[in-house]
Design an enzyme around this catalytic site. Structure first.
Site, PDB file in Angstrom:
ATOM      1  N   LYS A  19       0.887  -1.121  -0.005  1.00  0.00           N
ATOM      2  CA  LYS A  19       0.141  -0.018  -0.139  1.00  0.00           C
ATOM      3  C   LYS A  19       0.759   1.330   0.085  1.00  0.00           C
ATOM      4  CE  LYS A  19      -0.805  -0.003   4.971  1.00  0.00           C
ATOM      5  NZ  LYS A  19       0.265   0.512   5.424  1.00  0.00           N
ATOM      6  N   ARG A  94      -6.939   2.762  10.996  1.00  0.00           N
ATOM      7  CA  ARG A  94      -6.695   1.396  11.297  1.00  0.00           C
ATOM      8  C   ARG A  94      -7.648   0.612  12.354  1.00  0.00           C
ATOM      9  NH1 ARG A  94      -0.965   1.662   9.711  1.00  0.00           N
ATOM     10  NH2 ARG A  94       0.091  -0.388  10.005  1.00  0.00           N
ATOM     11  N   ARG A 132      12.188  -7.749   3.445  1.00  0.00           N
ATOM     12  CA  ARG A 132      12.168  -6.103   3.036  1.00  0.00           C
ATOM     13  C   ARG A 132      13.305  -5.492   3.457  1.00  0.00           C
ATOM     14  NH1 ARG A 132       6.582  -3.213   3.628  1.00  0.00           N
ATOM     15  NH2 ARG A 132       6.933  -3.222   5.921  1.00  0.00           N
ATOM     16  N   ARG A 177       1.672  -7.496  14.048  1.00  0.00           N
ATOM     17  CA  ARG A 177       1.157  -6.351  13.223  1.00  0.00           C
ATOM     18  C   ARG A 177      -0.105  -6.967  12.403  1.00  0.00           C
ATOM     19  NH1 ARG A 177       6.374  -4.746  10.597  1.00  0.00           N
ATOM     20  NH2 ARG A 177       5.163  -3.697   9.118  1.00  0.00           N
TER      21      ARG A 177
END
Ligand code: ADP
Length: 222
Positions: A19, A94, A132, A177
């Site tokens: 995103k 969120r 990542r 998360r």
């Protein structure tokens, strides 16, 4: 695209859904700012303001920072002049309370709201996030499973040899998360779906394919 109506685009997706990358591309294309609450919070956490320590501790465990802190940060960022024509929110809201708060902010400012979900299966997300890393100098993003630099130790974009992993990208924190996402953020998608504001995009494809589908949807509604 009707540019006379300011537009608020909310990007929702689990960690690793892409995103952030899609928001940046869209921001350049539409000429409106991308506002990432994760980036804003990382900046506050690395400083020495009243909340820095608390925010740092929460982010490191993968939990959600309190709504009241987000409310202040988002209110102040959205009142900046570059948001007049519209903006892209990456990472906010969120949870349902944040969604309700955002609605009250947008009502005052009369924005057209559009929500985009980027959906990706959990096993793919784990590899994307734990693999990542990024170049500290130019910000280029890599992945040790999917996208290594051509020369293992050198950034393809700028030649630097200085790479960074995010401290909240290890497997334990990523699982937390993802858990927060399932518990707190999935209900936000239902909330927007019921209001017919939600567009859902399959994020388990190349960045370009996802982006093409995204812009195709947006051109129909903007
Ligand atoms: P990701 O989407 O990959 O988890 P972000 O950079 O968007 O990464 O967010 C990193 C962290 O920042 C989150 O795990 C959370 O602790 C905090 N955060 C970001 N946005 C919010 C928000 N809207 N409400 C609460 N906490 C947030």
């Amino acid at each position: 695209m009707d540019s006379s109506v300011p537009v608020a685009i909310v990007m929702i997706g689990p960690p690793g859904s892409g995103k952030g990358t899609q928001s940046s591309k869209l921001s350049a294309f539409l000429g409106i700012p991308k506002i990432s609450t994760g980036d804003i919070l990382r900046q506050v956490a690395s400083g020495s303001s009243r909340n820095s320590e608390e925010i740092r501790a929460i982010m490191e465990t993968g939990g959600l920072v309190p709504d009241s802190i987000l409310a202040d940060l988002v209110t102040s960022r959205l009142s900046e002049p570059d948001c007049k024509k519209g903006f892209i929110l990456d990472g906010y809201p969120r949870n349902i309370d944040q969604a309700i708060f955002l609605e009250s902010l947008l009502q005052v400012k009369n924005y057209k709201l559009l929500v985009v979900e980027i959906a990706v299966p959990e096993d793919v997300l784990l590899k994307r996030v734990t693999g990542r890393f990024s170049c500290r100098v130019c910000g280029a993003i890599y992945n040790k499973y999917f996208l290594r630099p051509r020369n293992e130790k050198i950034c393809d974009q700028c030649g630097s040899a200085d790479f960074a992993y995010r401290s909240d990208d290890n497997e334990l924190v990523v699982r937390e998360r993802l858990r927060e996402y399932t518990l707190q953020t999935l209900p936000v998608l239902d909330y927007y779906k019921a209001k017919h504001l939600l567009v859902s995009v399959d994020g388990n494809r190349s960045l370009d394919e996802v982006y093409d589908e995204l812009t195709c949807h947006l051109s129909k509604v903007l």
